[in-house]
Write a protein that holds these residues in place. Structure first.
Motif, PDB file in Angstrom:
ATOM      1  N   GLU A 116       0.826  -1.204   0.000  1.00 14.56           N
ATOM      2  CA  GLU A 116       0.000   0.000   0.000  1.00 14.56           C
ATOM      3  C   GLU A 116       0.861   1.255   0.000  1.00 14.56           C
ATOM      4  O   GLU A 116       1.827   1.364   0.759  1.00 14.56           O
ATOM      5  CB  GLU A 116      -0.908   0.002   1.225  1.00 14.56           C
ATOM      6  N   ASN A 131      -4.752   6.338   0.899  1.00 10.95           N
ATOM      7  CA  ASN A 131      -3.983   5.097   0.827  1.00 10.95           C
ATOM      8  C   ASN A 131      -4.472   4.262  -0.348  1.00 10.95           C
ATOM      9  O   ASN A 131      -5.682   4.172  -0.602  1.00 10.95           O
ATOM     10  CB  ASN A 131      -4.139   4.297   2.125  1.00 10.95           C
ATOM     11  N   ILE A 133      -3.788   0.429  -2.475  1.00  7.35           N
ATOM     12  CA  ILE A 133      -3.149  -0.874  -2.624  1.00  7.35           C
ATOM     13  C   ILE A 133      -2.676  -1.040  -4.063  1.00  7.35           C
ATOM     14  O   ILE A 133      -3.461  -0.940  -5.008  1.00  7.35           O
ATOM     15  CB  ILE A 133      -4.118  -2.016  -2.268  1.00  7.35           C
TER      16      ILE A 133
END
Length: 220
Positions: A116, A131, A133
């Motif tokens: 991430e 954030n 991934i």
């Protein structure tokens, strides 16, 4: 993914040789709730090993359930790195890993890590974070692939408030939903005149799963 993890380990060993500060800590919480999602139904031990040099930080964080059930023995061991700028901006990356699978890979072409990218900004008690991934859905690692999470928080002295939304592995249907709304506070428990134990607690509501949690822990 494997090359990125090996590179991160190399940076870790390089940094330890020139680290300005080394921190080792252990938190004990009544349960592990991350971004409004409950991982396990029992107490959790959460160790931290961290090295800092200027604005650069690299470290390891984990969560280890203390029970014997399927949920209570949930384990997690993450590596992370970040750089904090003087004007409040932070850039970083986190590698999520769950012990029990191979640390290098689950199968050919499938990673055992969810990687991430982290972006944060803090100013005058206000905090913002985004954030993402990097893994795609075929990469596994417990994520949907391309998962996102956003949070806004404010520290007002006695209490902190936070509001977070995410998709992918953060929600029940994979769509962007509000998953983490709450209020937190902290205090120090005085043991002696020279020794105190920090204690923190949060009330957390996840509108997506319609669950409410009370999380309290101490830090050493």
């Amino acid at each position: 993914m494997k090359k990125l993890l090996i590179a991160a380990i190399g940076v870790l060993f390089f940094t330890t040789a020139n680290a300005q500060e080394v921190n080792v800590g252990l938190d004990f919480y009544n349960r592990y709730v991350f971004r409004g999602v409950d991982f396990g139904d029992g107490p959790s031990l959460q160790p931290t090993i961290e090295f800092t040099s200027g604005g650069f930080t690299i470290g390891a964080w984990g969560a280890f359930g203390t029970g014997n059930g399927i949920l209570t023995n949930f384990n997690e061991a993450d590596l992370y790195a970040s750089y904090d700028f003087d004007f409040g901006l932070s850039l970083g990356a986190t590698s999520y890993y769950y012990p029990g699978s191979s640390w290098f890979e689950l199968d050919k072409g499938v990673s055992s890590h969810a990687l991430e990218l982290n972006l944060g900004y803090e100013v005058s008690g206000l905090s913002l974070s985004a954030n993402y991934i990097v893994n795609d859905s075929s990469d596994g690692a417990g994520s949907e692939g391309g998962d996102m999470y956003f949070e806004i928080g404010y520290s007002g002295g006695l209490f902190d408030v936070f509001f977070g939304a995410g998709d992918g592995w953060h929600t029940t249907n994979g769509n962007l939903q509000v998953v983490n709304v709450g209020i937190g506070t902290s205090k120090e428990i005085k043991i002696t005149d020279t020794f105190s134990i920090p204690m923190s607690g949060s009330l957390i509501l996840n509108p997506n799963t319609e669950q409410f949690y009370i999380v309290v822990g101490v830090s050493f």
